[in-house]
Design an enzyme around this catalytic site. Structure first.
Site, mmCIF file in Angstrom:
data_model
loop_
_atom_site.group_PDB
_atom_site.id
_atom_site.type_symbol
_atom_site.label_atom_id
_atom_site.label_comp_id
_atom_site.label_asym_id
_atom_site.label_seq_id
_atom_site.Cartn_x
_atom_site.Cartn_y
_atom_site.Cartn_z
ATOM 1 N N CYS A 160 3.258 -4.045 8.809
ATOM 2 C CA CYS A 160 3.088 -3.985 7.315
ATOM 3 C C CYS A 160 2.283 -1.867 8.314
ATOM 4 C CB CYS A 160 2.387 -4.259 7.087
ATOM 5 S SG CYS A 160 0.738 -4.812 8.158
ATOM 6 N N ARG A 205 3.032 0.647 -5.802
ATOM 7 C CA ARG A 205 2.315 -0.379 -5.778
ATOM 8 C C ARG A 205 2.440 -1.939 -5.209
ATOM 9 N NH1 ARG A 205 -2.754 1.416 -10.628
ATOM 10 N NH2 ARG A 205 -3.203 3.281 -9.585
ATOM 11 N N TYR A 222 4.470 4.898 2.023
ATOM 12 C CA TYR A 222 4.185 3.901 0.885
ATOM 13 C C TYR A 222 5.880 3.642 -0.396
ATOM 14 C CZ TYR A 222 0.165 1.493 2.601
ATOM 15 O OH TYR A 222 -0.753 1.278 3.075
#
Length: 170
Positions: free
Chosen positions: A137, A120, A106
């Site tokens: 993803c 985030r 991430y």
């Protein structure tokens, strides 16, 4: 009136369904045969009645080709999602550039978007992605390399990553 075509392809980890608009763009996709949850992922401005067909054209062929080992087959299939936000649009375009067999964290994904502190927001872009597999993803992992979440289940994510790894390391 716009009508979306749904088509389902069998995969080693279950059925995969695409919702395709008349222009050939995928508006939603996921590991299910039920079009209702897929349609719920589509922004209200892009929703339309759905009719099932065995073949949704280029999208169906691309998924079959991906499963047969042509991992780049999904790259040319257009997708259409509505976000209401510049970052999420950029994040989804960036996800399509993450190569099979080369997952990112991430944090790494946020860096690729040009906003390294937006970890985030990058994770949220994954969570709100309506076009699984085509906007990959599943190629984003936690910082420690573990799988993290996936709308369609961790077993599916694990299989997809393994499929890509097997084909890119041979």
């Amino acid at each position: 009136m716009t009508i979306l075509t749904s088509s389902t392809v069998d995969t080693p980890v279950g059925a995969f369904t695409v919702l395709v608009d008349p222009d050939g763009a995928v508006r939603a996709a996921g590991f299910t045969t039920d079009t209702d949850p897929l349609l719920a992922l589509v922004h209200p401005s892009l929703r339309a009645p759905v009719r099932a067909l065995p073949d949704a054209g280029a999208a169906t062929r691309a998924v079959a080709d991906y499963l047969d080992g042509r991992l780049d087959a999904l790259d040319a299939v257009p997708v259409r999602q509505h976000t209401g936000g510049e970052f999420r649009d950029r994040a989804w375009r960036t996800l399509r550039e993450v190569k099979p067999g080369q997952p990112v964290t991430y944090t790494g994904f946020a860096e690729l978007t040009g906003r390294p502190r937006a970890v985030r927001a990058a994770a949220a872009a994954c969570a709100y992605n309506a076009v699984a597999l085509l906007v990959p993803c599943h190629r984003v992992l936690r910082t420690d390399g573990s799988l993290g979440g996936y709308r369609w289940g961790l077993d599916v994510k694990k299989w997809l990553l393994g499929h890509e790894r097997r084909l890119t390391t041979t």
